[in-house]
Write an enzyme that holds these catalytic residues in place. Structure first.
Site, PDB file in Angstrom:
ATOM      1  N   GLY A 230     -88.359 -10.296  71.483  1.00  0.00           N
ATOM      2  CA  GLY A 230     -88.095 -10.892  72.791  1.00  0.00           C
ATOM      3  C   GLY A 230     -89.286 -11.496  73.500  1.00  0.00           C
TER       4      GLY A 230
ATOM      5  N   ARG B  43     -66.497 -11.506  63.370  1.00  0.00           N
ATOM      6  CA  ARG B  43     -67.273 -12.351  64.289  1.00  0.00           C
ATOM      7  C   ARG B  43     -66.500 -12.646  65.572  1.00  0.00           C
ATOM      8  NH1 ARG B  43     -71.795 -14.629  62.648  1.00  0.00           N
ATOM      9  NH2 ARG B  43     -71.358 -14.547  60.438  1.00  0.00           N
TER      10      ARG B  43
ATOM     11  N   LEU C  80     -72.955 -17.788  65.974  1.00  0.00           N
ATOM     12  CA  LEU C  80     -71.847 -17.656  66.923  1.00  0.00           C
ATOM     13  C   LEU C  80     -70.673 -18.505  66.441  1.00  0.00           C
ATOM     14  CD1 LEU C  80     -74.122 -17.945  70.045  1.00  0.00           C
ATOM     15  CD2 LEU C  80     -72.806 -15.904  69.412  1.00  0.00           C
TER      16      LEU C  80
ATOM     17  N   ASN D 155     -80.949 -23.110  73.056  1.00  0.00           N
ATOM     18  CA  ASN D 155     -81.620 -22.322  72.018  1.00  0.00           C
ATOM     19  C   ASN D 155     -83.037 -22.849  71.866  1.00  0.00           C
ATOM     20  OD1 ASN D 155     -81.897 -20.515  69.745  1.00  0.00           O
ATOM     21  ND2 ASN D 155     -81.671 -22.300  68.399  1.00  0.00           N
TER      22      ASN D 155
ATOM     23  N   HIS E  31     -85.888 -23.302  68.859  1.00  0.00           N
ATOM     24  CA  HIS E  31     -86.009 -23.281  67.395  1.00  0.00           C
ATOM     25  C   HIS E  31     -87.454 -23.597  67.019  1.00  0.00           C
ATOM     26  CE1 HIS E  31     -84.749 -23.600  63.240  1.00  0.00           C
ATOM     27  NE2 HIS E  31     -85.472 -24.706  63.152  1.00  0.00           N
TER      28      HIS E  31
ATOM     29  N   GLU F  29     -93.958 -22.280  72.291  1.00  0.00           N
ATOM     30  CA  GLU F  29     -92.596 -21.843  72.640  1.00  0.00           C
ATOM     31  C   GLU F  29     -92.587 -21.218  74.033  1.00  0.00           C
ATOM     32  OE1 GLU F  29     -90.178 -19.770  69.739  1.00  0.00           O
ATOM     33  OE2 GLU F  29     -91.530 -20.360  68.130  1.00  0.00           O
TER      34      GLU F  29
HETATM   35  C1  GRF Z   1     -88.994 -17.527  67.853  1.00  0.00           C
HETATM   36  O1  GRF Z   1     -89.905 -18.142  66.988  1.00  0.00           O
HETATM   37  C2  GRF Z   1     -87.807 -18.419  68.109  1.00  0.00           C
HETATM   38  O2  GRF Z   1     -88.121 -19.775  68.123  1.00  0.00           O
HETATM   39  C3  GRF Z   1     -86.945 -18.118  66.914  1.00  0.00           C
HETATM   40  O3  GRF Z   1     -87.089 -16.734  66.694  1.00  0.00           O
HETATM   41  C4  GRF Z   1     -88.332 -16.299  67.216  1.00  0.00           C
HETATM   42  C5  GRF Z   1     -88.041 -15.225  68.207  1.00  0.00           C
HETATM   43  O4  GRF Z   1     -89.213 -14.638  68.696  1.00  0.00           O
HETATM   44  N1  GRF Z   1     -85.591 -18.562  67.145  1.00  0.00           N
HETATM   45  P1  GRF Z   1     -89.152 -13.734  70.017  1.00  0.00           P
HETATM   46  O5  GRF Z   1     -88.102 -12.657  69.777  1.00  0.00           O
HETATM   47  O6  GRF Z   1     -88.795 -14.619  71.158  1.00  0.00           O
HETATM   48  O7  GRF Z   1     -90.525 -13.150  70.137  1.00  0.00           O
END
Ligand code: GRF
Length: 218
Positions: A17, A70, A98, A112, A114, A179
């Site tokens: 997280g 699911r 999902l 999301n 990525h 990110e």
């Molecule tokens: C991140 O690299 C995100 O882009 C990908 O999974 C990873 C999650 O990392 N979808 P965190 O749990 O937010 O530290």
């Protein structure tokens, strides 16, 4: 902006997280247009749950292994989101596909992050695949979620250089820093109404510069 006008956001996680934490921290600013109202994890052991609880955010596990399929798991997720009055969902390391029905129910209201410059390297192991492909730029993307995996309209991207000697871990470490900048910036654009979907693409309010969060440079 007063508290009453903030968009109610839920974050869905499966793991540590760290992106969730970056969103929670950004949303702590009085002028941030969204509040993090709920964190849900599909794994009870997800580290993100404790981190959310420590930040005072309601955090619950909905263990997908307890559901027969699911559709029933997604229905439980949907019920929690609706009960909490959630308006926008942010997937942050949520490692569970999902169902189309769930995605369509939240169409235009689910983001999301990525870890690649989409449309390159959809799916998993993006850093190893970027190295294998020999790209000189790599990065991350925030996009709206559509039923096709990692294919939705792009809100914002950040690029990093691929350096000589990089391995997947060193490259991932450079990307995750971006990110943590990009997701709060993109959420602010969407929740603040400065980025919106139009004809399957993201359009920005006149005067919104890329530097406002849609593009972060090296
Ligand atoms: C991140 O690299 C995100 O882009 C990908 O999974 C990873 C999650 O990392 N979808 P965190 O749990 O937010 O530290």
């Amino acid at each position: 902006m007063s508290i009453a006008t903030k968009t109610r956001v839920a974050i869905l996680v499966s793991g540590r997280g760290s992106n969730m934490v970056s969103l929670i921290e950004a949303a702590g600013a009085p002028d941030f247009p969204a509040e993090i109202a709920l964190v849900l994890a599909n794994r009870p052991e997800a580290g993100g749950l404790a981190r959310a609880a420590a930040a005072g955010i309601p955090a619950r596990a909905i263990d997908h292994t307890a559901y027969p399929d699911r559709a029933t798991f997604d229905a439980a997720l949907d019920a929690e989101l609706r009960a909490a009055g959630i308006e926008l969902v942010c997937l942050a390391g949520f490692m569970r596909i999902l169902s189309t029905g769930f995605v369509e129910a939240w169409a235009g209201r689910m983001l999301n992050i990525h870890p690649s410059l989409l449309p390159l390297f959809k799916g998993t192991h993006t850093h190893a695949r970027a190295l294998e492909a020999g790209v000189r730029l790599h990065g991350c993307t925030v996009h709206y979620v559509v039923p096709e995996l990692d294919a939705g309209p792009i809100v914002a991207q950040a690029a990093v250089p691929v350096l000589a000697g990089d391995d997947p871990d060193s490259l991932a470490a450079r990307v995750i820093v971006q990110e943590h900048r990009l997701y709060p910036a993109a959420l602010a654009l969407v929740a603040g109404g400065r980025a919106r979907l139009e004809g399957g693409r993201v359009v920005f309010e006149a005067g919104t510069a890329p530097a406002d969060g849609a593009l972060l440079s090296l």
